[in-house]
Design a protein around this motif. Structure first.
Motif, PDB file in Angstrom:
ATOM      1  N   UNK A 322       0.754  -1.254   0.156  1.00  0.00           N
ATOM      2  CA  UNK A 322       0.078  -0.075   0.070  1.00  0.00           C
ATOM      3  C   UNK A 322       0.784   1.205  -0.089  1.00  0.00           C
ATOM      4  N   UNK A 323       1.960   1.313   0.910  1.00  0.00           N
ATOM      5  CA  UNK A 323       2.836   2.483   0.817  1.00  0.00           C
ATOM      6  C   UNK A 323       3.347   2.614  -0.537  1.00  0.00           C
ATOM      7  N   UNK A 324       3.850   1.569  -1.185  1.00  0.00           N
ATOM      8  CA  UNK A 324       4.143   1.749  -2.514  1.00  0.00           C
ATOM      9  C   UNK A 324       3.362   2.434  -3.474  1.00  0.00           C
ATOM     10  N   UNK A 325       2.089   1.845  -3.578  1.00  0.00           N
ATOM     11  CA  UNK A 325       1.162   2.359  -4.389  1.00  0.00           C
ATOM     12  C   UNK A 325       0.826   4.046  -4.047  1.00  0.00           C
ATOM     13  N   UNK A 326       0.830   4.357  -2.424  1.00  0.00           N
ATOM     14  CA  UNK A 326       0.687   5.700  -2.229  1.00  0.00           C
ATOM     15  C   UNK A 326       1.752   6.654  -2.702  1.00  0.00           C
ATOM     16  N   UNK A 327       3.046   6.344  -2.645  1.00  0.00           N
ATOM     17  CA  UNK A 327       4.197   6.847  -3.315  1.00  0.00           C
ATOM     18  C   UNK A 327       4.127   7.245  -4.767  1.00  0.00           C
ATOM     19  N   UNK A 328       3.907   6.288  -5.270  1.00  0.00           N
ATOM     20  CA  UNK A 328       3.834   6.110  -6.985  1.00  0.00           C
ATOM     21  C   UNK A 328       2.690   7.187  -7.315  1.00  0.00           C
ATOM     22  N   UNK A 329       1.349   7.221  -6.554  1.00  0.00           N
ATOM     23  CA  UNK A 329       0.315   7.926  -6.882  1.00  0.00           C
ATOM     24  C   UNK A 329       0.998   9.414  -6.488  1.00  0.00           C
ATOM     25  N   UNK A 330       1.361   9.601  -5.605  1.00  0.00           N
ATOM     26  CA  UNK A 330       1.629  11.047  -4.876  1.00  0.00           C
ATOM     27  C   UNK A 330       2.666  11.376  -5.769  1.00  0.00           C
ATOM     28  N   UNK A 331       3.676  10.919  -6.250  1.00  0.00           N
ATOM     29  CA  UNK A 331       4.706  11.142  -7.247  1.00  0.00           C
ATOM     30  C   UNK A 331       3.935  11.692  -8.651  1.00  0.00           C
ATOM     31  N   UNK A 332       2.978  11.038  -9.004  1.00  0.00           N
ATOM     32  CA  UNK A 332       2.346  11.207 -10.352  1.00  0.00           C
ATOM     33  C   UNK A 332       1.498  12.381 -10.199  1.00  0.00           C
ATOM     34  N   UNK A 333       1.064  12.629  -9.071  1.00  0.00           N
ATOM     35  CA  UNK A 333       0.292  13.841  -8.762  1.00  0.00           C
ATOM     36  C   UNK A 333       1.096  15.217  -8.862  1.00  0.00           C
ATOM     37  N   UNK A 334       2.196  14.889  -7.978  1.00  0.00           N
ATOM     38  CA  UNK A 334       3.031  16.309  -8.030  1.00  0.00           C
ATOM     39  C   UNK A 334       3.876  16.393  -9.350  1.00  0.00           C
ATOM     40  N   UNK A 335       3.943  15.489 -10.076  1.00  0.00           N
ATOM     41  CA  UNK A 335       4.617  15.604 -11.368  1.00  0.00           C
ATOM     42  C   UNK A 335       3.446  16.507 -12.357  1.00  0.00           C
ATOM     43  N   UNK A 336       2.496  16.096 -12.205  1.00  0.00           N
ATOM     44  CA  UNK A 336       1.551  16.819 -13.136  1.00  0.00           C
ATOM     45  C   UNK A 336       1.185  18.504 -12.527  1.00  0.00           C
ATOM     46  N   UNK A 337       1.508  18.607 -11.138  1.00  0.00           N
ATOM     47  CA  UNK A 337       1.447  19.831 -10.690  1.00  0.00           C
ATOM     48  C   UNK A 337       2.522  20.639 -11.159  1.00  0.00           C
ATOM     49  N   UNK A 338       3.818  19.924 -11.052  1.00  0.00           N
ATOM     50  CA  UNK A 338       4.920  20.550 -11.366  1.00  0.00           C
ATOM     51  C   UNK A 338       4.956  21.118 -13.068  1.00  0.00           C
ATOM     52  N   UNK A 339       4.083  20.206 -13.738  1.00  0.00           N
ATOM     53  CA  UNK A 339       4.037  20.628 -15.294  1.00  0.00           C
ATOM     54  C   UNK A 339       2.864  21.744 -15.463  1.00  0.00           C
ATOM     55  N   UNK A 340       1.980  21.880 -14.508  1.00  0.00           N
ATOM     56  CA  UNK A 340       0.892  22.843 -14.771  1.00  0.00           C
ATOM     57  C   UNK A 340       1.861  24.076 -14.229  1.00  0.00           C
ATOM     58  N   UNK A 341       2.463  24.254 -13.382  1.00  0.00           N
ATOM     59  CA  UNK A 341       3.028  25.224 -12.712  1.00  0.00           C
ATOM     60  C   UNK A 341       4.479  25.762 -13.654  1.00  0.00           C
ATOM     61  N   UNK A 342       5.124  24.756 -14.178  1.00  0.00           N
ATOM     62  CA  UNK A 342       6.154  25.039 -15.147  1.00  0.00           C
ATOM     63  C   UNK A 342       6.068  24.305 -16.488  1.00  0.00           C
ATOM     64  N   UNK A 343       5.659  25.102 -17.279  1.00  0.00           N
ATOM     65  CA  UNK A 343       5.345  24.202 -18.828  1.00  0.00           C
ATOM     66  C   UNK A 343       6.587  23.588 -19.309  1.00  0.00           C
ATOM     67  N   UNK A 344       7.940  24.164 -18.981  1.00  0.00           N
ATOM     68  CA  UNK A 344       8.990  23.546 -19.278  1.00  0.00           C
ATOM     69  C   UNK A 344       9.432  22.099 -18.892  1.00  0.00           C
ATOM     70  N   UNK A 345       8.630  21.840 -17.825  1.00  0.00           N
ATOM     71  CA  UNK A 345       8.838  20.334 -17.252  1.00  0.00           C
ATOM     72  C   UNK A 345       8.089  19.235 -18.390  1.00  0.00           C
ATOM     73  N   UNK A 346       7.285  19.561 -18.928  1.00  0.00           N
ATOM     74  CA  UNK A 346       6.363  18.736 -19.863  1.00  0.00           C
ATOM     75  C   UNK A 346       7.123  18.351 -21.184  1.00  0.00           C
ATOM     76  N   UNK A 347       8.110  18.991 -21.466  1.00  0.00           N
ATOM     77  CA  UNK A 347       8.853  19.026 -22.787  1.00  0.00           C
ATOM     78  C   UNK A 347      10.253  18.189 -22.439  1.00  0.00           C
TER      79      UNK A 347
END
Length: 347
Positions: A322-347
């Motif tokens: 469960x901890x592995x799933x939570x960590x993976x999902x949290x990193x996914x959400x954080x990556x999306x937020x970072x891409x929205x805040x800084x468009x350079x991340x997505x390229x």
């Protein structure tokens, strides 16, 4: 219009790739846990060896299927996880999913408090260190950041208890709520597992205050672990931002250094912090095991320590998965937020 479509397509591809990466990440973590658990022998012998006869052990091992080939056990374990079935604990015979749902809210609540503490301490102190860079106050803050990160969380917890609970008597020593607060919650029918939410539902400020008092020390002990990381990260990135051309242009127009820090430099410096939050979640969940044990905060970390003592590998596997799933999902959400805040991340 074309530029907007291109940006949207890049973001869509970025989200898809990051989401697909969750699958191998969780697979590798779950497989690693399974292999390490099985390397010490079968769970029945580990948990009950010495308390049962050889015939009784053999009977239970056969009934649980732990005498079958390891690949067969591994395949069934993965199939069970895919169905949401993590097995049944050996020590108290409870479905692991019940353990996860019962105690998961407490750990999530503590981790949330710790992140808030880390942000409230790390970001302002990092800005302050950048403002007074290369001065004595900057050096002091950097040393404190190193101590905060390097100090074992259980040792920090014991020191906080010694000072604020035993010495000053300001805060409770352990637990999530007092007996009176728990009674009030039961009267109100509040049983979500999140103490603060349940306390608010009672409509009594004293119960809310009771919950916050119990949460103060464990949140601070765990939050300090990450606050040191945020402090150094904000300081480094803000100093880099203060050297940018647009900041130099504002400085040449007579804008004061304090205003440059508070108005021009702090937002770009927060982008790396958003990214690092995902990485720190894993650290917080690991630290939660020691924090919950130190403060008797009955969450997944506390239960994991108890199951490790009982050598209940089935429960340990389920909690770690469960901890592995939570960590993976949290990193996914954080990556999306970072891409929205800084468009350079997505390229």
């Amino acid at each position: 219009m074309a530029r907007s479509s291109k940006a949207g397509g890049a973001l869509g591809r970025y989200v898809l790739v990051r989401f697909l990466l969750i699958i191998p990440t969780v697979f590798i973590l779950v497989t690693t846990v399974f292999v390490f658990m099985r390397a010490t022998g079968d769970p029945i012998t580990a948990a009950l060896g010495g308390r049962l006869t050889k015939d009784q052990l053999a009977e239970r091992i056969h009934a649980a299927g732990y005498d079958r080939p390891i690949l067969v056990q591994y395949g069934e374990y993965l199939a069970g996880i895919a169905r949401g079935d993590f097995g049944t604990t050996l020590s108290d015979h409870r479905p692991v999913t019940e353990v996860l749902t019962t105690y998961g809210a407490a750990t999530l609540e503590l981790a949330t408090y710790a992140v808030i503490v880390a942000l409230l301490l790390g970001i302002p102190l990092g800005m302050l260190a950048a403002y007074y860079r290369d001065r004595s106050s900057d050096a002091v803050l950097r040393v404190l950041a190193i101590f905060a990160y390097a100090t074992p969380v259980f040792f920090a917890g014991l020191l906080l208890k010694l000072v604020f609970s035993v010495g000053l008597g300001w805060l409770p020593v352990a637990g999530r709520v007092s007996t009176n607060g728990e009674i009030e919650m039961r009267k109100a029918g509040a049983d979500s597992g999140f103490m603060l939410i349940d306390a608010i539902r009672t409509g009594k400020p004293e119960v809310v205050g009771d919950v916050l008092q119990h949460a103060a020390l464990p949140s601070l002990a765990l939050g300090l672990l990450t606050a040191g990381v945020f402090l150094r990260l904000v300081r480094t990135n803000m100093i880099g931002t203060l050297g940018r051309e647009y900041v130099d242009a504002a400085r040449s127009r007579g804008v004061g250094e304090r205003r440059l820090v508070t108005s021009h430099a702090w937002r770009p410096a927060l982008i790396p912090v958003i990214t690092v939050i995902g990485l720190q979640v894993a650290l917080l969940l690991v630290g939660a095991v020691l924090t919950e044990t130190t403060f008797e905060w009955r969450g997944l970390g506390f239960q994991l320590a108890e199951y490790l003592k009982a050598r209940d590998f089935v429960a340990v596997q389920g909690i770690v998965a469960l901890i592995a799933v939570v960590v993976a999902l949290t990193n996914f959400v954080v990556d999306i937020i970072a891409a929205l805040v800084d468009p350079r991340v997505r390229y």
